[in-house]
Design a protein around this motif. Structure first.
Motif, PDB file in Angstrom:
ATOM      1  N   PHE A  18      10.471 -12.202  -5.164  1.00 46.58           N
ATOM      2  CA  PHE A  18      10.435 -11.200  -6.222  1.00 46.58           C
ATOM      3  C   PHE A  18      10.646 -11.852  -7.585  1.00 46.58           C
ATOM      4  O   PHE A  18       9.939 -11.541  -8.558  1.00 46.58           O
ATOM      5  N   LEU A  19      11.605 -12.781  -7.665  1.00 44.70           N
ATOM      6  CA  LEU A  19      11.825 -13.493  -8.929  1.00 44.70           C
ATOM      7  C   LEU A  19      10.608 -14.327  -9.303  1.00 44.70           C
ATOM      8  O   LEU A  19      10.228 -14.412 -10.486  1.00 44.70           O
ATOM      9  N   GLY A  20       9.986 -14.936  -8.288  1.00 45.35           N
ATOM     10  CA  GLY A  20       8.767 -15.705  -8.543  1.00 45.35           C
ATOM     11  C   GLY A  20       7.644 -14.827  -9.052  1.00 45.35           C
ATOM     12  O   GLY A  20       6.910 -15.207  -9.977  1.00 45.35           O
ATOM     13  N   LEU A  21       7.503 -13.628  -8.466  1.00 46.66           N
ATOM     14  CA  LEU A  21       6.463 -12.706  -8.914  1.00 46.66           C
ATOM     15  C   LEU A  21       6.708 -12.270 -10.356  1.00 46.66           C
ATOM     16  O   LEU A  21       5.768 -12.226 -11.177  1.00 46.66           O
ATOM     17  N   LEU A  22       7.963 -11.952 -10.689  1.00 50.53           N
ATOM     18  CA  LEU A  22       8.282 -11.560 -12.056  1.00 50.53           C
ATOM     19  C   LEU A  22       7.958 -12.688 -13.045  1.00 50.53           C
ATOM     20  O   LEU A  22       7.453 -12.440 -14.156  1.00 50.53           O
ATOM     21  N   SER A  23       8.239 -13.924 -12.630  1.00 52.96           N
ATOM     22  CA  SER A  23       7.937 -15.068 -13.504  1.00 52.96           C
ATOM     23  C   SER A  23       6.436 -15.198 -13.730  1.00 52.96           C
ATOM     24  O   SER A  23       5.975 -15.431 -14.861  1.00 52.96           O
ATOM     25  N   MET A  24       5.659 -15.044 -12.649  1.00 52.07           N
ATOM     26  CA  MET A  24       4.201 -15.151 -12.781  1.00 52.07           C
ATOM     27  C   MET A  24       3.636 -14.019 -13.639  1.00 52.07           C
ATOM     28  O   MET A  24       2.708 -14.227 -14.431  1.00 52.07           O
ATOM     29  N   LEU A  25       4.188 -12.818 -13.489  1.00 53.06           N
ATOM     30  CA  LEU A  25       3.734 -11.699 -14.305  1.00 53.06           C
ATOM     31  C   LEU A  25       4.041 -11.943 -15.777  1.00 53.06           C
ATOM     32  O   LEU A  25       3.245 -11.597 -16.664  1.00 53.06           O
ATOM     33  N   PHE A  26       5.202 -12.555 -16.046  1.00 55.91           N
ATOM     34  CA  PHE A  26       5.569 -12.874 -17.428  1.00 55.91           C
ATOM     35  C   PHE A  26       4.616 -13.909 -18.016  1.00 55.91           C
ATOM     36  O   PHE A  26       4.137 -13.768 -19.157  1.00 55.91           O
TER      37      PHE A  26
ATOM     38  N   LEU B 213       7.027   0.564  -9.372  1.00 55.55           N
ATOM     39  CA  LEU B 213       6.293   0.079  -8.203  1.00 55.55           C
ATOM     40  C   LEU B 213       6.904  -1.215  -7.672  1.00 55.55           C
ATOM     41  O   LEU B 213       7.066  -1.392  -6.453  1.00 55.55           O
ATOM     42  N   LEU B 214       7.259  -2.119  -8.573  1.00 56.02           N
ATOM     43  CA  LEU B 214       7.841  -3.395  -8.153  1.00 56.02           C
ATOM     44  C   LEU B 214       9.169  -3.180  -7.422  1.00 56.02           C
ATOM     45  O   LEU B 214       9.431  -3.816  -6.394  1.00 56.02           O
ATOM     46  N   VAL B 215      10.004  -2.299  -7.941  1.00 53.66           N
ATOM     47  CA  VAL B 215      11.303  -2.035  -7.306  1.00 53.66           C
ATOM     48  C   VAL B 215      11.105  -1.386  -5.942  1.00 53.66           C
ATOM     49  O   VAL B 215      11.756  -1.765  -4.953  1.00 53.66           O
ATOM     50  N   ILE B 216      10.190  -0.411  -5.863  1.00 54.79           N
ATOM     51  CA  ILE B 216       9.895   0.239  -4.573  1.00 54.79           C
ATOM     52  C   ILE B 216       9.376  -0.791  -3.579  1.00 54.79           C
ATOM     53  O   ILE B 216       9.774  -0.817  -2.407  1.00 54.79           O
ATOM     54  N   PHE B 217       8.479  -1.649  -4.031  1.00 52.36           N
ATOM     55  CA  PHE B 217       7.883  -2.686  -3.180  1.00 52.36           C
ATOM     56  C   PHE B 217       8.954  -3.634  -2.647  1.00 52.36           C
ATOM     57  O   PHE B 217       8.988  -3.971  -1.462  1.00 52.36           O
ATOM     58  N   PHE B 218       9.870  -4.065  -3.524  1.00 53.09           N
ATOM     59  CA  PHE B 218      10.934  -4.984  -3.127  1.00 53.09           C
ATOM     60  C   PHE B 218      11.837  -4.350  -2.064  1.00 53.09           C
ATOM     61  O   PHE B 218      12.123  -4.958  -1.018  1.00 53.09           O
TER      62      PHE B 218
ATOM     63  N   LEU C  17       0.828  -1.207   0.000  1.00 53.21           N
ATOM     64  CA  LEU C  17       0.000   0.000   0.000  1.00 53.21           C
ATOM     65  C   LEU C  17       0.865   1.261   0.000  1.00 53.21           C
ATOM     66  O   LEU C  17       0.573   2.233  -0.707  1.00 53.21           O
ATOM     67  N   VAL C  18       1.941   1.232   0.796  1.00 54.77           N
ATOM     68  CA  VAL C  18       2.864   2.371   0.832  1.00 54.77           C
ATOM     69  C   VAL C  18       3.510   2.563  -0.534  1.00 54.77           C
ATOM     70  O   VAL C  18       3.607   3.702  -1.040  1.00 54.77           O
ATOM     71  N   SER C  19       3.957   1.481  -1.152  1.00 58.68           N
ATOM     72  CA  SER C  19       4.611   1.567  -2.464  1.00 58.68           C
ATOM     73  C   SER C  19       3.641   2.078  -3.523  1.00 58.68           C
ATOM     74  O   SER C  19       4.014   2.883  -4.391  1.00 58.68           O
ATOM     75  N   TYR C  20       2.399   1.607  -3.459  1.00 60.31           N
ATOM     76  CA  TYR C  20       1.389   2.058  -4.410  1.00 60.31           C
ATOM     77  C   TYR C  20       1.140   3.551  -4.249  1.00 60.31           C
ATOM     78  O   TYR C  20       1.035   4.291  -5.226  1.00 60.31           O
ATOM     79  N   TRP C  21       1.068   4.006  -3.006  1.00 61.36           N
ATOM     80  CA  TRP C  21       0.848   5.435  -2.752  1.00 61.36           C
ATOM     81  C   TRP C  21       2.019   6.275  -3.260  1.00 61.36           C
ATOM     82  O   TRP C  21       1.826   7.311  -3.885  1.00 61.36           O
TER      83      TRP C  21
END
Length: 468
Positions: free
Chosen positions: A93-101, A112-117, A26-30
């Motif tokens: 994070f690598l797993g999330l990137l794989s799922m997004l791909f 957003l992904l970098v801030i979140f990580f 939520l913080v990263s999204y904001w």
């Protein structure tokens, strides 16, 4: 019987970790879309982002269980917690990137992904640190205790008791000792908990008292009793830990290996033997050295001109040193002494008020500016930024017969600075003390330990009274 508070604490950790990651989402999204600090093109609805944030948090918890992040960590250092956090978040994070791909989510904001990580690692480290410090304070006050029974009231058992007493933050309390040959401790050890009986009384004591862990500190002659002792402890629900009678021969963190199907104790397990650790350290060495050379270039130019103007001869002095795997290399320094023959330079120890020094050279040595060319040794792969200091082959031949375990330092690359140097062991100081610190560094290496040494070197200053 072992109390069940660890299971409850694990459940709290899981829930708090998941909540922390969702809050960081939520913080990263904001920060990305609503703060106005960054350019934002919000083409994907919040619900879709939140779904992927939830998937990430769920995956991180599962990976945490897989890598042992939720195993009991009472005896673990905070640096090991940090390493586990980085492992968990990186894999997630690598797993999330794989799922997004796979899901073809090409419009997800990379910022957003970098801030979140980054936010996840920072927040998890901060709250875990606060929890660990809070638990330390509670245990010092007597809460959340675990009771330990020591089998063996000899030298090994007494040493373990004394060491345990120096770490009250771990929350362990010794209930007493069992021993077949000592009915009570010698006068100088009367501060120890009493000898409650013989080893054969273990079963009765475990039944009548809340013992969580049993420490076997018996001599080798009692090896035949181990199987029965372990069975008794298992039946009573108490954990069993064994201190080898030869523990003083082992490193600080012995490693169990497997060879031909037989478990073996690796007497000299070195973290930097692992390829991933070596790659991490080497990458850091290259990046740090390049930055250091750029920043220190004015000081190096000043040293070069100062040497040329005050003393005849080359500005750069190179000297043979012994490094990784006992291979020799030429270490670079700014010349701080008058020219002399190689035999004198390679076999004579530098002492206070050494007549061979130039006045400008004495300044270079005091301020450690003479060491700056060694960053080029680091780039060449001959040295590391942090590690045991390399020595001349002539002195290595002397020390290896006089100083126990001296040659172990050559299992890793030598360094510009090290754990010994940041503790004042530089110049004409005890070789034995230096080796003790070098061995501690080799056996306990971590990336955070390297950063600690570098920061300590900078904070304490490069000026050193022992640098002759």
């Amino acid at each position: 019987m072992i109390r069940q508070n660890q299971r409850f604490l694990t459940q709290i950790y899981v829930l708090t970790d998941a909540l922390c990651m969702l809050v960081m989402f939520l913080v990263s999204y904001w920060v990305k879309f609503q703060s106005g600090w960054l350019s934002s093109y919000d083409t994907i609805p919040f619900n879709q982002y939140f779904m992927w944030g939830t998937v990430y948090a769920f995956a991180a918890v599962l990976i945490g269980f897989y890598v042992g992040f939720y195993a009991p960590r009472r005896r673990k250092s905070f640096s090991s917690d940090i390493w586990k956090i980085i492992q968990v978040q990186s894999l997630s994070f690598l797993g999330l990137l794989s799922m997004l791909f796979i899901a073809k989510e090409v419009h997800i904001s990379r910022e957003l992904l970098v801030i979140f990580f980054c936010a996840n690692i920072t927040a998890m480290a901060a709250y875990r640190f606060m929890v660990k410090q809070g638990l330390f304070r509670l245990r010092r006050k007597g809460y959340n205790k675990k009771f330990v029974l020591i089998l063996g009231a000899g030298t090994v058992g007494r040493s373990f008791f004394n060491n345990l007493q120096s770490h009250p933050e771990l929350g362990y309390e010794v209930y007493g000792f069992l021993d077949d040959y000592h009915q009570e401790h010698p006068l100088e050890y009367r501060h120890l908990k009493p000898v409650l009986g013989k080893v054969d009384e273990l079963e009765a004591i475990l039944q009548d008292n809340p013992i969580d862990e049993v420490i076997i500190a018996l001599p080798l002659e009692a090896h035949h009793k181990y199987a029965h002792i372990i069975d008794v402890c298992d039946n009573a629900g108490a954990k069993t830990l064994i201190i080898p009678d030869y523990f003083d021969l082992l490193p600080a963190r012995p490693f169990f290996d497997n060879f031909a199907g037989i478990p073996l104790i690796n007497v000299r397990d070195i973290p930097l033997d692992e390829l991933s650790n070596r790659l991490l350290k080497r990458t850091f060495d290259i990046v740090f050295s390049l930055i250091a050379i750029i920043i220190a270039s004015p000081a190096m130019l000043f040293a070069y001109l100062g040497i040329k103007l005050t003393s005849p001869g080359p500005a750069i002095f190179k000297q043979e040193r012994m490094g990784l795997d006992k291979k020799t290399f030429y270490m670079y320094k700014f010349r701080s002494m008058h020219l002399s023959d190689d035999k004198t330079a390679n076999t004579q120890w530098t002492v206070e008020n050494d007549p061979r020094r130039t006045k400008f050279g004495a300044f270079l040595r005091r301020t450690s500016i003479d060491e700056l060319p060694q960053f080029f040794n680091v780039l060449r792969g001959e040295m590391s930024v942090v590690g045991p200091r390399p020595e001349r082959p002539y002195f290595v031949e002397q020390f290896k017969g006089e100083v126990p375990k001296y040659m172990v330092k050559h299992h890793i690359r030598p360094g510009i600075t090290g754990w010994a140097q940041t503790n004042g062991l530089r110049g004409d100081t005890s070789i034995h003390d230096r080796i003790d610190h070098d061995l501690f560094y080799i056996e306990n290496w971590s990336f955070l330990f390297d950063l600690k040494i570098i920061i300590k070197t900078i904070v304490k200053g490069l000026v050193n009274k022992n640098a002759y």
